[in-house]
Design a protein around this motif. Structure first.
Motif, mmCIF file in Angstrom:
data_model
loop_
_atom_site.group_PDB
_atom_site.id
_atom_site.type_symbol
_atom_site.label_atom_id
_atom_site.label_comp_id
_atom_site.label_asym_id
_atom_site.label_seq_id
_atom_site.Cartn_x
_atom_site.Cartn_y
_atom_site.Cartn_z
ATOM 1 N N ALA A 1 65.859 -3.570 22.136
ATOM 2 C CA ALA A 1 66.386 -2.491 21.292
ATOM 3 C C ALA A 1 67.139 -3.054 20.091
ATOM 4 O O ALA A 1 67.043 -2.525 18.983
ATOM 5 N N ARG B 1 64.591 -4.415 17.452
ATOM 6 C CA ARG B 1 63.540 -3.505 16.995
ATOM 7 C C ARG B 1 63.756 -2.971 15.587
ATOM 8 O O ARG B 1 62.823 -2.509 14.974
ATOM 9 N N ARG C 1 64.676 -0.194 12.869
ATOM 10 C CA ARG C 1 64.702 1.270 12.835
ATOM 11 C C ARG C 1 63.361 1.856 13.260
ATOM 12 O O ARG C 1 62.720 2.573 12.504
ATOM 13 N N ARG D 1 60.954 4.075 16.123
ATOM 14 C CA ARG D 1 61.123 5.242 16.990
ATOM 15 C C ARG D 1 61.498 4.804 18.402
ATOM 16 O O ARG D 1 61.155 3.710 18.847
ATOM 17 N N ARG E 1 64.225 3.801 19.610
ATOM 18 C CA ARG E 1 65.155 2.688 19.773
ATOM 19 C C ARG E 1 66.335 3.072 20.660
ATOM 20 O O ARG E 1 66.745 2.301 21.525
ATOM 21 N N TRP E 2 66.868 4.265 20.473
ATOM 22 C CA TRP E 2 68.007 4.708 21.267
ATOM 23 C C TRP E 2 67.624 4.839 22.739
ATOM 24 O O TRP E 2 68.453 4.613 23.619
ATOM 25 N N VAL E 3 66.357 5.169 23.015
ATOM 26 C CA VAL E 3 65.907 5.273 24.397
ATOM 27 C C VAL E 3 65.914 3.887 25.046
ATOM 28 O O VAL E 3 66.229 3.746 26.218
ATOM 29 N N ARG E 4 65.609 2.852 24.272
ATOM 30 C CA ARG E 4 65.642 1.482 24.805
ATOM 31 C C ARG E 4 67.074 1.073 25.161
ATOM 32 O O ARG E 4 67.296 0.423 26.174
ATOM 33 N N TYR E 5 68.043 1.439 24.318
ATOM 34 C CA TYR E 5 69.438 1.147 24.660
ATOM 35 C C TYR E 5 69.835 1.873 25.947
ATOM 36 O O TYR E 5 70.425 1.288 26.852
ATOM 37 N N PHE E 6 69.523 3.148 26.007
ATOM 38 C CA PHE E 6 69.837 3.947 27.191
ATOM 39 C C PHE E 6 69.149 3.368 28.417
ATOM 40 O O PHE E 6 69.763 3.219 29.482
ATOM 41 N N ASN E 7 67.876 3.010 28.281
ATOM 42 C CA ASN E 7 67.110 2.431 29.377
ATOM 43 C C ASN E 7 67.748 1.117 29.849
ATOM 44 O O ASN E 7 67.862 0.870 31.047
ATOM 45 N N THR F 1 60.048 5.405 32.369
ATOM 46 C CA THR F 1 60.306 4.641 31.143
ATOM 47 C C THR F 1 59.079 3.840 30.721
ATOM 48 O O THR F 1 58.829 3.683 29.527
#
Length: 188
Positions: free
Chosen positions: A118, A121, A123, A125, A127-133, A170
């Motif tokens: 994340a 990566r 900017r 698409r 990217r925030w899901v990767r941090y959360f994951n 995921t």
């Protein structure tokens, strides 16, 4: 943005293989959730085969002609997943004793790689899901470390089912993100 980075940031024509493994993991998670009495032995073997399958997919993605920019992470993850998977399949007694710790290591490693991915990566698409994951995978990994101390089969069973469903979900989401954008490929 650099055109090399635009051309290929963890996109692969093998995205469908990651999608298939994700779907199989979700199905396995729900099956394990519905039948926890089957026990530790079946769970360790099933999870071992899933890790072997995902390890093979990671090795194929990292070794392909159009491999991702950070292919070393894919290679290391594939080797680790296959090693842990074969250990769980090969020796049932060892798997029953060390099952929560094997899972903890795999999930902590997956969480760290998701956070690093994340951060690298840019900017893109999701990217925030990767941090959360990454954070959720680290949390699941640390819970598996604790489940080993609790030595409670039901806690490990619940965490295993949760891990299957979450990790499979995921993988499905990220397989869509891995799919090459046909408009960018034609323009390049």
């Amino acid at each position: 943005m650099n055109t090399k980075i635009q051309q290929f940031q963890e996109q692969s024509h093998s995205w469908w293989a990651v999608l298939v493994v994700g779907i199989l993991m979700v199905i396995a998670g729900f099956a394990y959730w519905l039948f926890p009495v089957i026990g530790y032995e079946v769970a360790s073997i099933l999870f071992g085969w899933m890790l072997v399958a995902f390890g093979v997919v990671q090795l194929c993605v990292s070794g392909g002609n159009r491999r991702p920019k950070n292919w070393g992470w894919w290679l290391a993850g594939g080797i680790l997943n296959m090693f842990v998977g074969f250990m769980l399949i090969r020796n049932i007694t060892l798997a029953e004793l060390l099952f929560p710790y094997f899972l903890a290591v795999v999930f902590v490693y997956s969480g760290v790689t998701a956070l690093v991915s994340a951060a690298w990566r840019g900017r893109r698409r999701l990217r925030w899901v990767r941090y959360f994951n990454g954070i959720i995978l680290l949390l699941i990994g640390f819970l598996f470390f604790e489940a080993g101390y609790w030595a409670n089969v039901y806690n490990v069973s619940f965490l295993t089912a949760l891990a299957f469903v979450y990790w499979g979900t995921t993988l499905i989401i990220f397989s869509i993100d891995m799919k090459p954008d046909k408009t960018k490929v034609r323009a390049a």
